[in-house]
Design a protein around this motif. Structure first.
Motif, PDB file in Angstrom:
ATOM      1  N   LEU A   3     -17.938 -49.930-134.530  1.00  0.00           N
ATOM      2  CA  LEU A   3     -17.822 -49.489-133.149  1.00  0.00           C
ATOM      3  C   LEU A   3     -17.433 -48.020-133.126  1.00  0.00           C
ATOM      4  N   PRO A   4     -17.906 -47.274-132.123  1.00  0.00           N
ATOM      5  CA  PRO A   4     -17.486 -45.877-131.999  1.00  0.00           C
ATOM      6  C   PRO A   4     -16.036 -45.805-131.520  1.00  0.00           C
ATOM      7  N   VAL A   5     -15.148 -45.414-132.420  1.00  0.00           N
ATOM      8  CA  VAL A   5     -13.720 -45.360-132.136  1.00  0.00           C
ATOM      9  C   VAL A   5     -13.296 -43.905-132.004  1.00  0.00           C
ATOM     10  N   GLU A   6     -12.559 -43.620-130.949  1.00  0.00           N
ATOM     11  CA  GLU A   6     -12.095 -42.262-130.691  1.00  0.00           C
ATOM     12  C   GLU A   6     -10.594 -42.299-130.420  1.00  0.00           C
ATOM     13  N   LEU A   7      -9.896 -41.285-130.911  1.00  0.00           N
ATOM     14  CA  LEU A   7      -8.487 -41.112-130.583  1.00  0.00           C
ATOM     15  C   LEU A   7      -8.377 -39.965-129.597  1.00  0.00           C
ATOM     16  N   LEU A  63      -4.420 -42.444-127.136  1.00  0.00           N
ATOM     17  CA  LEU A  63      -5.133 -43.646-126.716  1.00  0.00           C
ATOM     18  C   LEU A  63      -6.233 -43.912-127.720  1.00  0.00           C
ATOM     19  N   ILE A  64      -6.487 -45.168-127.980  1.00  0.00           N
ATOM     20  CA  ILE A  64      -7.619 -45.573-128.804  1.00  0.00           C
ATOM     21  C   ILE A  64      -8.724 -45.953-127.828  1.00  0.00           C
ATOM     22  N   LEU A  65      -9.870 -45.311-127.966  1.00  0.00           N
ATOM     23  CA  LEU A  65     -11.011 -45.587-127.099  1.00  0.00           C
ATOM     24  C   LEU A  65     -12.147 -46.179-127.925  1.00  0.00           C
ATOM     25  N   VAL A  66     -12.802 -47.177-127.377  1.00  0.00           N
ATOM     26  CA  VAL A  66     -13.999 -47.758-127.975  1.00  0.00           C
ATOM     27  C   VAL A  66     -15.077 -47.720-126.907  1.00  0.00           C
ATOM     28  N   ALA A  71      -8.749 -49.143-125.675  1.00  0.00           N
ATOM     29  CA  ALA A  71      -8.651 -50.284-126.582  1.00  0.00           C
ATOM     30  C   ALA A  71      -7.264 -50.416-127.193  1.00  0.00           C
ATOM     31  N   GLY A  72      -6.372 -49.463-126.913  1.00  0.00           N
ATOM     32  CA  GLY A  72      -5.028 -49.532-127.473  1.00  0.00           C
ATOM     33  C   GLY A  72      -4.382 -48.170-127.511  1.00  0.00           C
ATOM     34  N   PHE A  73      -3.339 -48.059-128.346  1.00  0.00           N
ATOM     35  CA  PHE A  73      -2.638 -46.785-128.481  1.00  0.00           C
ATOM     36  C   PHE A  73      -2.099 -46.615-129.890  1.00  0.00           C
ATOM     37  N   LEU A  74      -1.771 -45.368-130.207  1.00  0.00           N
ATOM     38  CA  LEU A  74      -1.193 -44.999-131.493  1.00  0.00           C
ATOM     39  C   LEU A  74      -0.039 -44.044-131.222  1.00  0.00           C
ATOM     40  N   ALA A  90       4.292 -44.880-136.197  1.00  0.00           N
ATOM     41  CA  ALA A  90       5.352 -45.638-135.535  1.00  0.00           C
ATOM     42  C   ALA A  90       4.836 -46.937-134.927  1.00  0.00           C
ATOM     43  N   ASP A  91       3.802 -46.859-134.109  1.00  0.00           N
ATOM     44  CA  ASP A  91       3.257 -48.048-133.455  1.00  0.00           C
ATOM     45  C   ASP A  91       1.746 -47.904-133.324  1.00  0.00           C
ATOM     46  N   LEU A  92       1.052 -48.949-133.669  1.00  0.00           N
ATOM     47  CA  LEU A  92      -0.401 -49.024-133.520  1.00  0.00           C
ATOM     48  C   LEU A  92      -0.695 -50.344-132.830  1.00  0.00           C
ATOM     49  N   PHE A  93      -1.339 -50.265-131.673  1.00  0.00           N
ATOM     50  CA  PHE A  93      -1.636 -51.470-130.913  1.00  0.00           C
ATOM     51  C   PHE A  93      -3.095 -51.455-130.497  1.00  0.00           C
ATOM     52  N   VAL A  94      -3.775 -52.569-130.760  1.00  0.00           N
ATOM     53  CA  VAL A  94      -5.172 -52.747-130.364  1.00  0.00           C
ATOM     54  C   VAL A  94      -5.243 -53.996-129.493  1.00  0.00           C
ATOM     55  N   LEU A  95      -5.852 -53.864-128.327  1.00  0.00           N
ATOM     56  CA  LEU A  95      -6.024 -55.009-127.429  1.00  0.00           C
ATOM     57  C   LEU A  95      -6.833 -56.102-128.124  1.00  0.00           C
ATOM     58  N   LYS A  96      -6.542 -57.346-127.806  1.00  0.00           N
ATOM     59  CA  LYS A  96      -7.179 -58.487-128.479  1.00  0.00           C
ATOM     60  C   LYS A  96      -8.703 -58.422-128.448  1.00  0.00           C
ATOM     61  N   LYS A  97      -9.266 -57.951-127.366  1.00  0.00           N
ATOM     62  CA  LYS A  97     -10.724 -57.865-127.241  1.00  0.00           C
ATOM     63  C   LYS A  97     -11.354 -57.057-128.377  1.00  0.00           C
ATOM     64  N   TYR A  98     -10.608 -56.076-128.915  1.00  0.00           N
ATOM     65  CA  TYR A  98     -11.154 -55.161-129.914  1.00  0.00           C
ATOM     66  C   TYR A  98     -10.677 -55.462-131.331  1.00  0.00           C
ATOM     67  N   ARG A  99      -9.924 -56.536-131.501  1.00  0.00           N
ATOM     68  CA  ARG A  99      -9.435 -56.873-132.833  1.00  0.00           C
ATOM     69  C   ARG A  99     -10.533 -57.551-133.658  1.00  0.00           C
ATOM     70  N   ARG A 100     -10.323 -57.494-134.949  1.00  0.00           N
ATOM     71  CA  ARG A 100     -11.243 -58.093-135.926  1.00  0.00           C
ATOM     72  C   ARG A 100     -12.638 -57.471-135.867  1.00  0.00           C
ATOM     73  N   GLN A 101     -12.663 -56.225-135.397  1.00  0.00           N
ATOM     74  CA  GLN A 101     -13.920 -55.474-135.345  1.00  0.00           C
ATOM     75  C   GLN A 101     -13.790 -54.144-136.099  1.00  0.00           C
ATOM     76  N   GLY A 102     -12.679 -53.967-136.796  1.00  0.00           N
ATOM     77  CA  GLY A 102     -12.474 -52.766-137.589  1.00  0.00           C
ATOM     78  C   GLY A 102     -11.864 -51.599-136.834  1.00  0.00           C
TER      79      GLY A 102
END
Length: 166
Positions: A3-7, A63-66, A71-74, A90-102
């Motif tokens: 997936l195209p992941v952007e910070l 913010l983590i963008l897909v 899709a979450g935050f860092l 410190a903290d990395l969080f990915v919303l469940k919808k985007y988990r297990r997709q790398g």
């Protein structure tokens, strides 16, 4: 699937957005941290610490963008532990919808391999999914990783990622 992941680094104007996302993060860890919600129905967030992500050099909130969607935050801090000269994931969080997709792996690996300097990665021993995630990320980095012992939080596993590339 890739997936195209952007910070997207945030500014103080995004504090409410990150604060809201943090509630999901706190909810997911509430079972093993034994946290209760406050009287207002929200999990506690130490505001003086939280605002440092936009006020303190070496600290940042992204913010983590897909595909352009949040899709979450860092959260990144400069470690303030005695004898540790490192950035801290410190903290990395990915919303469940985007988990297990790398998504989380891509963000963590990109972050830990960027720039100069060492990284400190810490996770709670009791948080089995987070610990497994940390081990997956750290087991496949092109930088040396070693587990270290720190006395400040006995419930944490601590890993130092050094800047020297293999």
């Amino acid at each position: 699937m890739t997936l195209p992941v952007e910070l997207l680094q945030t500014g103080p104007e995004h504090a409410d957005l990150v604060r809201n996302l943090y509630q999901f993060y706190a909810y997911e860890s509430s079972d093993w941290e034994q946290e209760d919600v406050e009287a207002d129905g929200r999990f506690y967030l130490h505001e003086p610490h939280f605002t440092r992500y936009w006020q303190t050099p070496g600290w940042s909130a992204s913010l983590i963008l897909v595909d352009g969607f949040i899709a979450g935050f860092l959260l990144i801090e400069r470690s303030e532990l005695t004898g540790i000269d490192a950035w801290e994931l410190a903290d990395l969080f990915v919303l469940k919808k985007y988990r297990r997709q790398g998504v989380g792996l891509a963000v963590a690996r990109r972050t830990l391999c960027q720039g100069q300097g060492d990284w400190l990665v810490r996770c709670y021993r009791e948080d089995a999914p987070a610990l497994a995630f940390c081990q997956a990320v750290l087991g496949d980095l092109p930088r040396p990783v070693r587990e270290i012992v720190l006395d400040d939080e006995p419930l944490l596993c601590n890993f130092l990622v050094t800047q020297r590339l293999h």
